[in-house]
Motif scaffolding. Structure first.
Motif, short mmCIF file in Angstrom:
data_model
loop_
_atom_site.label_atom_id
_atom_site.label_comp_id
_atom_site.label_asym_id
_atom_site.label_seq_id
_atom_site.Cartn_x
_atom_site.Cartn_y
_atom_site.Cartn_z
N PRO A 28 -5.78 -15.26 7.28
CA PRO A 28 -6.58 -14.64 8.34
C PRO A 28 -7.65 -13.75 7.71
O PRO A 28 -7.45 -13.21 6.61
CB PRO A 28 -5.55 -13.80 9.09
CG PRO A 28 -4.51 -13.47 8.08
CD PRO A 28 -4.44 -14.67 7.16
N ASN A 30 -9.57 -10.35 8.44
CA ASN A 30 -9.60 -9.17 9.31
C ASN A 30 -10.35 -8.03 8.63
O ASN A 30 -10.30 -7.89 7.41
CB ASN A 30 -8.17 -8.70 9.62
CG ASN A 30 -7.44 -9.61 10.59
OD1 ASN A 30 -7.84 -9.72 11.74
ND2 ASN A 30 -6.39 -10.28 10.13
N SER A 47 -7.17 -10.03 3.82
CA SER A 47 -6.65 -11.35 4.22
C SER A 47 -5.13 -11.35 4.23
O SER A 47 -4.51 -12.40 4.22
CB SER A 47 -7.17 -12.41 3.25
OG SER A 47 -6.74 -12.12 1.94
N SER A 48 -4.54 -10.16 4.26
CA SER A 48 -3.09 -10.06 4.08
C SER A 48 -2.36 -9.55 5.31
O SER A 48 -1.23 -9.08 5.19
CB SER A 48 -2.79 -9.13 2.90
OG SER A 48 -3.28 -7.83 3.19
N VAL A 49 -2.97 -9.62 6.48
CA VAL A 49 -2.26 -9.19 7.69
C VAL A 49 -1.22 -10.26 8.04
O VAL A 49 -1.52 -11.45 8.04
CB VAL A 49 -3.22 -8.98 8.88
CG1 VAL A 49 -2.45 -8.67 10.16
CG2 VAL A 49 -4.20 -7.84 8.57
N VAL A 62 -0.69 -6.03 3.27
CA VAL A 62 -0.52 -5.75 1.84
C VAL A 62 -1.83 -5.17 1.32
O VAL A 62 -2.89 -5.76 1.51
CB VAL A 62 -0.17 -7.03 1.05
CG1 VAL A 62 -0.09 -6.73 -0.44
CG2 VAL A 62 1.13 -7.63 1.56
#
Lengths: 211, 211
Positions: A28, A30, A47-49, A62
């Motif tokens: 994702p 965000n 991009s770690s949600v 993260v």
């Protein structure tokens, strides 16, 4: 090709980062909006949600120890709040640019032309250009000793979303919000639906839900 | 629309799950292959794989406490190993079906027609139909008390990937592997590239890399 752990270790740093960042699959895209205690804003693409649970509604994030993301973490810990904003197709260039290592005194909102949007009593800015935004409250912060990253767990306080993006069953039609998806470190994609599947049951074959 | 925390709490369970599972944005679709100590296989689709770091090469995975995913967690803890396999477009129906609550004695490989592929000395099955597969070794397991989920951190031991899927810079061309992306709980998408962006620098504007 069979690529071993030794092959990965032997890659040069940039090649390894490009390769390993692609391996989890699509990610994702965000924007995380924060402010420090004095209200100075920061914006960072991440991009770690990841979804952690629906009841209570929790998302994890993260955060890497170095570079730009460090300011985001400091602000989240200072105010206990942050926003998560979906990156739409028209925002890709500005969103990607927030990853540059600006000096702490520079707001990525100013640097990229994106617009902070404030909500009464909420101490972190949303992104005005985003179709879908969430206000988050920090619930848990863990330092992952294995590689010095941070796991930030937040609860969804509120969601702002255009009504036309909500499907009848409560799911969000991400395509109608023009939400993009990321591969690796640098390539942005839009999507087209292949199929929607019915809830899987052991005694029934896979069933496609017609449009 | 402005949706409050109370609105979310008041949603019925299925509607809330559909809504919150959509909020993180697009999610990767991966099949997690495991076996118990006796070699009985299990296969489960998961959308929670997240990049943790490149050096060492680490991926994290959120596993929910109930249902099908419980067997995956038990197997990972028993053998210390698992595989991560990208879901390609041609596998969507079988991959989705692995989410059904089969009895523990039933292997989702048998139930869905996907084929286990074994590698010498590696105690978890890969998925033969997948274009991109990884062998993982468990490095850390954390129980997240906040909502009873489990964070599983693994190191990449090896990667199997067709050579044509590797870009010159080491990144993976996920589109050429037909890797799909998931929204919410049930909708699978393929992708088309919008743009590839150059590394962001504070003193340069955003730059698109031409094809």
């Amino acid at each position: 090709m069979h690529i071993t752990s030794q092959d990965i270790q032997d890659m040069d740093k940039r090649r390894r980062a490009a390769f390993i960042n692609s391996l989890s699959g699509y990610k994702p895209a965000n924007l995380i909006g924060t402010a420090d205690a004095a209200g100075n804003t920061n914006l960072a693409i991440m991009s770690s949600v990841v979804h952690l649970g629906s009841h209570p509604p929790l998302l994890a994030l993260v955060i890497r120890p170095g570079g730009e993301e460090r300011h985001t973490l400091a602000n989240i810990l200072a105010t206990g709040h942050y926003s998560i904003n979906h990156v739409s197709a028209h925002m890709v260039e500005a969103a990607h640019q927030t990853a540059a290592r600006y000096h702490r005194d520079v707001s990525e909102f100013d640097a990229t032309g994106l617009t902070p949007k404030w909500r009464d009593g909420f101490p972190a800015p949303l992104v005005a250009e985003a179709e879908i935004s969430m206000g988050m409250a920090l619930r848990e912060h863990q330092h992952l000793a294995i590689n010095e990253t941070h796991l930030v767990i937040g609860e969804i306080n509120f969601v702002e979303i255009p009504e036309h993006c909500l499907r009848e069953d409560g799911a969000i039609d991400l395509a109608s919000a023009d939400t993009v998806v990321l591969a690796g470190l640098d390539t942005y994609f839009d999507t087209s639906a292949i199929k929607r599947m019915a809830y899987a049951k052991p005694d029934l074959p896979p069933r496609v839900i017609p449009d």
